[in-house]
Design an enzyme around this catalytic site. Structure first.
Site, short mmCIF file in Angstrom:
data_model
loop_
_atom_site.label_atom_id
_atom_site.label_comp_id
_atom_site.label_asym_id
_atom_site.label_seq_id
_atom_site.Cartn_x
_atom_site.Cartn_y
_atom_site.Cartn_z
N ASN A 9 0.87 -1.19 0.00
CA ASN A 9 0.00 0.00 0.00
C ASN A 9 0.90 1.23 0.00
O ASN A 9 1.49 1.57 1.02
CB ASN A 9 -0.89 -0.03 1.25
CG ASN A 9 -1.71 1.24 1.41
OD1 ASN A 9 -1.80 2.06 0.48
ND2 ASN A 9 -2.30 1.43 2.58
N LYS A 11 0.10 4.28 -0.34
CA LYS A 11 -0.56 5.47 0.23
C LYS A 11 -0.32 6.69 -0.67
O LYS A 11 -0.35 6.56 -1.89
CB LYS A 11 -0.07 5.70 1.66
CG LYS A 11 -0.18 4.43 2.51
CD LYS A 11 0.05 4.68 3.97
CE LYS A 11 0.04 3.34 4.70
NZ LYS A 11 0.16 3.46 6.12
N HIS A 116 -9.28 0.87 5.05
CA HIS A 116 -8.00 1.07 5.75
C HIS A 116 -8.21 1.98 6.96
O HIS A 116 -9.05 2.89 6.93
CB HIS A 116 -6.99 1.70 4.79
CG HIS A 116 -5.60 1.69 5.34
ND1 HIS A 116 -5.15 2.65 6.22
CD2 HIS A 116 -4.57 0.82 5.17
CE1 HIS A 116 -3.89 2.38 6.55
NE2 HIS A 116 -3.52 1.27 5.93
N GLU A 118 -6.61 4.41 8.04
CA GLU A 118 -6.45 5.85 7.77
C GLU A 118 -7.72 6.43 7.15
O GLU A 118 -8.08 7.58 7.39
CB GLU A 118 -5.22 6.07 6.88
CG GLU A 118 -3.93 5.87 7.67
CD GLU A 118 -2.74 5.42 6.86
OE1 GLU A 118 -2.77 5.50 5.62
OE2 GLU A 118 -1.76 4.95 7.49
N GLU A 188 -5.06 -5.48 10.76
CA GLU A 188 -4.10 -4.40 10.92
C GLU A 188 -4.35 -3.67 12.24
O GLU A 188 -5.17 -2.74 12.30
CB GLU A 188 -4.23 -3.39 9.78
CG GLU A 188 -3.96 -3.97 8.42
CD GLU A 188 -3.38 -2.91 7.49
OE1 GLU A 188 -2.23 -3.05 7.09
OE2 GLU A 188 -4.07 -1.92 7.21
N GLY A 194 2.56 2.02 10.72
CA GLY A 194 3.48 3.15 10.55
C GLY A 194 4.22 3.55 11.82
O GLY A 194 4.83 4.62 11.87
N SER A 234 3.63 -2.40 10.36
CA SER A 234 5.08 -2.40 10.54
C SER A 234 5.72 -3.74 10.20
O SER A 234 6.70 -4.14 10.84
CB SER A 234 5.45 -1.95 11.97
OG SER A 234 5.02 -0.62 12.17
#
Ligand code: PEP
Length: 274
Positions: A9, A11, A116, A118, A188, A194, A234
């Site tokens: 991904n 992003k 996701h 985010e 996730e 991240g 991560s």
């Protein structure tokens, strides 16, 4: 044997030119190994066939929307498959800035990420909108990767399983196409995305086993046993092997490490090594 899917991904990173370079470098790096990939065999028919261990890994890259057409062209004769980072649930219409599944299909997308964290934390995505996207996309040839996972708060207050159950039940409501040819789930944990702080193999396996158990209750054991559940958060060249060695971890959804060939390739190799 379950499929293993490694998806990058990207992003909101790279220019189109940098993206083409990266995509080609990933494709060339894989081609120069003696690993074998399931070259562009993502039709429902081919997914239903029992794979051998050699052709059981799929590598996907999900660049920004502006790059999809040019990267789709660049990787179309390679084993790397193209994915988008989101899709709308309507066929077309007055939805400024949104992308339809037909648009994605037209530029060669075989995959799309849905829900996701985010999108959930910054752009108002909910379990209900995840469900709307999913109900739409399972009617197309694009395969969804549906992200679920708990925040640190929820983990610390021992609500991880409750969160996963809610996200799965509402997100998959009315969606029948799961199992080998259908919906990929990406576990996730939000606190791992991240941050450089990945879930331990024990934490990942515990969550993945719980998710598979839930799928089993919802769809039956056969389907649950065949459903891909990726880990994301991560994952890197150092921890990929031990995470993917977990019984219920079937590949990874990779953010930061997918932006560098030297970091992404060892993760792909880890998928082949299981
Ligand atoms: C992600 O954003 O899905 C992700 C897993 O990111 P990272 O690998 O950078 O933690």
């Amino acid at each position: 044997m379950r499929e293993r899917i490694v998806a990058g991904n990207w992003k909101m990173n790279t220019t189109p030119q940098e993206g083409v370079k990266l995509a080609c470098a990933v494709a060339e790096a894989i081609a120069s190994t003696n690993w074998q990939t399931r070259a562009s065999a993502s039709s429902a028919e081919s997914r239903r066939q029992t794979p051998s261990s050699a052709d059981n890994v799929t590598v996907v890259i999900c660049p920004p929307a502006t790059h999809l057409a040019i990267i789709g062209e660049a990787v179309k004769s390679s084993s790397v498959e193209l994915g988008a980072q989101n899709v709308h649930w309507a066929d077309k219409g007055a939805y400024t800035s949104e992308l339809s599944s037909a648009m994605l299909e037209a530029v060669g997308c075989k995959w799309v990420i849905i829900g996701h964290s985010e999108r959930r934390s910054m752009f108002g995505e909910t379990d209900e909108t995840v469900n709307m996207r999913l109900r739409h996309i399972v009617k197309t040839d694009i395969r969804p990767i549906v992200c679920i996972g708990e925040t640190l708060d929820k983990r610390q207050s021992e609500q991880t399983f409750a969160v996963l159950e809610q996200q799965l039940k509402v997100g998959l409501d009315g969606v029948e196409l799961v199992g080998r040819e259908g919906v990929v789930i990406a576990y996730e944990p939000v606190w791992a995305i991240g941050t450089g702080l990945n879930a331990t193999p024990e934490q990942a396996q515990e969550a993945h086993r719980f998710i598979r158990g839930l799928l089993s209750k919802m769809y039956g054991k056969d389907i649950a046993d065949n459903n891909v559940i990726q880990y994301g958060g991560s994952m890197n060249e150092k921890n990929a092997n031990e995470l993917m060695a977990c019984q219920d971890v079937d590949g990874g959804l990779i953010g930061g490490a997918s932006l560098r060939v030297d970091k992404f390739l060892p993760i792909i190799k880890a998928a082949y090594s299981q």
